[in-house]
Scaffold this motif. Sequence first.
Motif, PDB file in Angstrom:
ATOM      1  N   LYS A  76      44.415  43.707  56.306  1.00 18.09           N
ATOM      2  CA  LYS A  76      44.994  43.875  54.968  1.00 18.09           C
ATOM      3  C   LYS A  76      44.151  43.137  53.925  1.00 18.09           C
ATOM      4  N   THR A  77      42.869  43.324  54.019  1.00 18.37           N
ATOM      5  CA  THR A  77      41.968  42.591  53.141  1.00 18.37           C
ATOM      6  C   THR A  77      40.887  43.514  52.600  1.00 18.37           C
ATOM      7  N   VAL A  78      40.559  43.335  51.341  1.00 20.84           N
ATOM      8  CA  VAL A  78      39.427  44.021  50.730  1.00 20.84           C
ATOM      9  C   VAL A  78      38.413  42.967  50.308  1.00 20.84           C
ATOM     10  N   TYR A  79      37.150  43.326  50.415  1.00 17.47           N
ATOM     11  CA  TYR A  79      36.075  42.390  50.135  1.00 17.47           C
ATOM     12  C   TYR A  79      35.164  42.921  49.033  1.00 17.47           C
ATOM     13  N   LEU A  80      34.503  41.999  48.375  1.00 15.36           N
ATOM     14  CA  LEU A  80      33.443  42.370  47.446  1.00 15.36           C
ATOM     15  C   LEU A  80      32.257  41.463  47.733  1.00 15.36           C
ATOM     16  N   GLN A  81      31.249  42.041  48.352  1.00 17.01           N
ATOM     17  CA  GLN A  81      30.008  41.311  48.608  1.00 17.01           C
ATOM     18  C   GLN A  81      29.115  41.449  47.383  1.00 17.01           C
ATOM     19  N   MET A  82      28.745  40.325  46.813  1.00 14.15           N
ATOM     20  CA  MET A  82      27.964  40.333  45.582  1.00 14.15           C
ATOM     21  C   MET A  82      26.607  39.678  45.862  1.00 14.15           C
ATOM     22  N   ASN A  83      25.565  40.434  45.732  1.00 12.60           N
ATOM     23  CA  ASN A  83      24.202  39.941  45.954  1.00 12.60           C
ATOM     24  C   ASN A  83      23.430  39.970  44.639  1.00 12.60           C
ATOM     25  N   SER A  84      22.341  39.229  44.617  1.00 11.34           N
ATOM     26  CA  SER A  84      21.462  39.192  43.443  1.00 11.34           C
ATOM     27  C   SER A  84      22.260  38.958  42.172  1.00 11.34           C
ATOM     28  N   LEU A  85      23.088  37.967  42.211  1.00 18.55           N
ATOM     29  CA  LEU A  85      23.976  37.708  41.074  1.00 18.55           C
ATOM     30  C   LEU A  85      23.190  37.314  39.833  1.00 18.55           C
ATOM     31  N   LYS A  86      23.716  37.730  38.694  1.00 14.37           N
ATOM     32  CA  LYS A  86      23.108  37.470  37.401  1.00 14.37           C
ATOM     33  C   LYS A  86      24.085  36.686  36.533  1.00 14.37           C
ATOM     34  N   PRO A  87      23.594  35.957  35.548  1.00 15.32           N
ATOM     35  CA  PRO A  87      24.507  35.238  34.649  1.00 15.32           C
ATOM     36  C   PRO A  87      25.540  36.161  34.000  1.00 15.32           C
ATOM     37  N   GLU A  88      25.173  37.394  33.737  1.00 17.67           N
ATOM     38  CA  GLU A  88      26.116  38.323  33.112  1.00 17.67           C
ATOM     39  C   GLU A  88      27.211  38.784  34.062  1.00 17.67           C
ATOM     40  N   ASP A  89      27.132  38.406  35.332  1.00 11.63           N
ATOM     41  CA  ASP A  89      28.225  38.678  36.262  1.00 11.63           C
ATOM     42  C   ASP A  89      29.327  37.628  36.170  1.00 11.63           C
ATOM     43  N   THR A  90      29.113  36.596  35.391  1.00  9.34           N
ATOM     44  CA  THR A  90      30.113  35.547  35.223  1.00  9.34           C
ATOM     45  C   THR A  90      31.388  36.124  34.631  1.00  9.34           C
ATOM     46  N   ALA A  91      32.497  35.906  35.327  1.00 12.58           N
ATOM     47  CA  ALA A  91      33.783  36.469  34.902  1.00 12.58           C
ATOM     48  C   ALA A  91      34.866  36.023  35.876  1.00 12.58           C
ATOM     49  N   VAL A  92      36.082  36.264  35.485  1.00 13.90           N
ATOM     50  CA  VAL A  92      37.196  36.183  36.422  1.00 13.90           C
ATOM     51  C   VAL A  92      37.304  37.550  37.098  1.00 13.90           C
ATOM     52  N   TYR A  93      37.297  37.530  38.410  1.00 17.11           N
ATOM     53  CA  TYR A  93      37.353  38.776  39.188  1.00 17.11           C
ATOM     54  C   TYR A  93      38.765  38.983  39.725  1.00 17.11           C
ATOM     55  N   TYR A  94      39.260  40.189  39.537  1.00 14.58           N
ATOM     56  CA  TYR A  94      40.600  40.556  39.956  1.00 14.58           C
ATOM     57  C   TYR A  94      40.533  41.687  40.975  1.00 14.58           C
ATOM     58  N   CYS A  95      41.377  41.598  41.996  1.00 12.19           N
ATOM     59  CA  CYS A  95      41.569  42.761  42.847  1.00 12.19           C
ATOM     60  C   CYS A  95      42.825  43.480  42.396  1.00 12.19           C
ATOM     61  N   ALA A  96      42.862  44.764  42.647  1.00  7.12           N
ATOM     62  CA  ALA A  96      43.968  45.590  42.191  1.00  7.12           C
ATOM     63  C   ALA A  96      44.196  46.730  43.173  1.00  7.12           C
ATOM     64  N   ALA A  97      45.417  47.252  43.155  1.00  2.18           N
ATOM     65  CA  ALA A  97      45.793  48.343  44.052  1.00  2.18           C
ATOM     66  C   ALA A  97      46.358  49.505  43.269  1.00  2.18           C
ATOM     67  N   ALA A  98      46.012  50.689  43.732  1.00  4.69           N
ATOM     68  CA  ALA A  98      46.508  51.912  43.107  1.00  4.69           C
ATOM     69  C   ALA A  98      46.944  52.883  44.196  1.00  4.69           C
ATOM     70  N   LEU A  99      47.789  53.819  43.827  1.00  2.00           N
ATOM     71  CA  LEU A  99      48.304  54.773  44.809  1.00  2.00           C
ATOM     72  C   LEU A  99      47.418  56.002  44.957  1.00  2.00           C
ATOM     73  N   SER A 100      46.553  56.229  43.991  1.00  2.00           N
ATOM     74  CA  SER A 100      45.773  57.459  44.008  1.00  2.00           C
ATOM     75  C   SER A 100      44.310  57.207  43.693  1.00  2.00           C
ATOM     76  N   TRP A 101      43.412  57.875  44.417  1.00  2.00           N
ATOM     77  CA  TRP A 101      41.993  57.777  44.139  1.00  2.00           C
ATOM     78  C   TRP A 101      41.663  58.315  42.752  1.00  2.00           C
ATOM     79  N   GLY A 102      42.525  59.170  42.260  1.00  2.00           N
ATOM     80  CA  GLY A 102      42.277  59.791  40.969  1.00  2.00           C
ATOM     81  C   GLY A 102      42.272  58.844  39.783  1.00  2.00           C
ATOM     82  N   VAL A 103      42.759  57.638  39.949  1.00  2.00           N
ATOM     83  CA  VAL A 103      42.782  56.709  38.819  1.00  2.00           C
ATOM     84  C   VAL A 103      41.373  56.264  38.445  1.00  2.00           C
ATOM     85  N   GLY A 104      40.445  56.372  39.392  1.00  2.00           N
ATOM     86  CA  GLY A 104      39.061  56.050  39.090  1.00  2.00           C
ATOM     87  C   GLY A 104      38.874  54.628  38.635  1.00  2.00           C
TER      88      GLY A 104
END
Length: 123
Positions: A76-104
């Motif tokens: 029950k886990t989702v991951y985000l592997q982040m490589n070659s990080l840049k200063p512009e990647d600085t942010a608060v990262y949120y995971c989220a769930a949706a019921l449909s792939w169509g939400v894009g």
Amino acid sequence: VQLQASGGGLVQAGDSLRLSCAASGRTFSNYVMGWFRQAPGKEREFVAAISKGGSRTYYADSVKGRFTISRDNTKKTVYLQMNSLKPEDTAVYYCAAALSWGVGDRVEGYGYWGQGTLVTVSS
């Protein structure tokens, strides 16, 4: 479904980091999972999404080729592997769930959100 993101921290440009998002509650495999981020003074933006079974992924152009989203439905886990990080990647990262792939990549399409984990990339 309740979501708990973790794994953020302070890294240098070029480093890697892996974020995790653990889910509890309803059946995890019923949900499309996404990662979003919000930098100071900016709107929340889409980063990546993965389909319910994990066979499809979708990335923002800004992270394509550097970030990889994956999921383990047994954990029950989702991951985000982040490589070659840049200063512009600085942010608060949120995971989220949706019921449909169509939400894009639409923020409003995701009905469930974790609390966010801060990623800071120094130059």
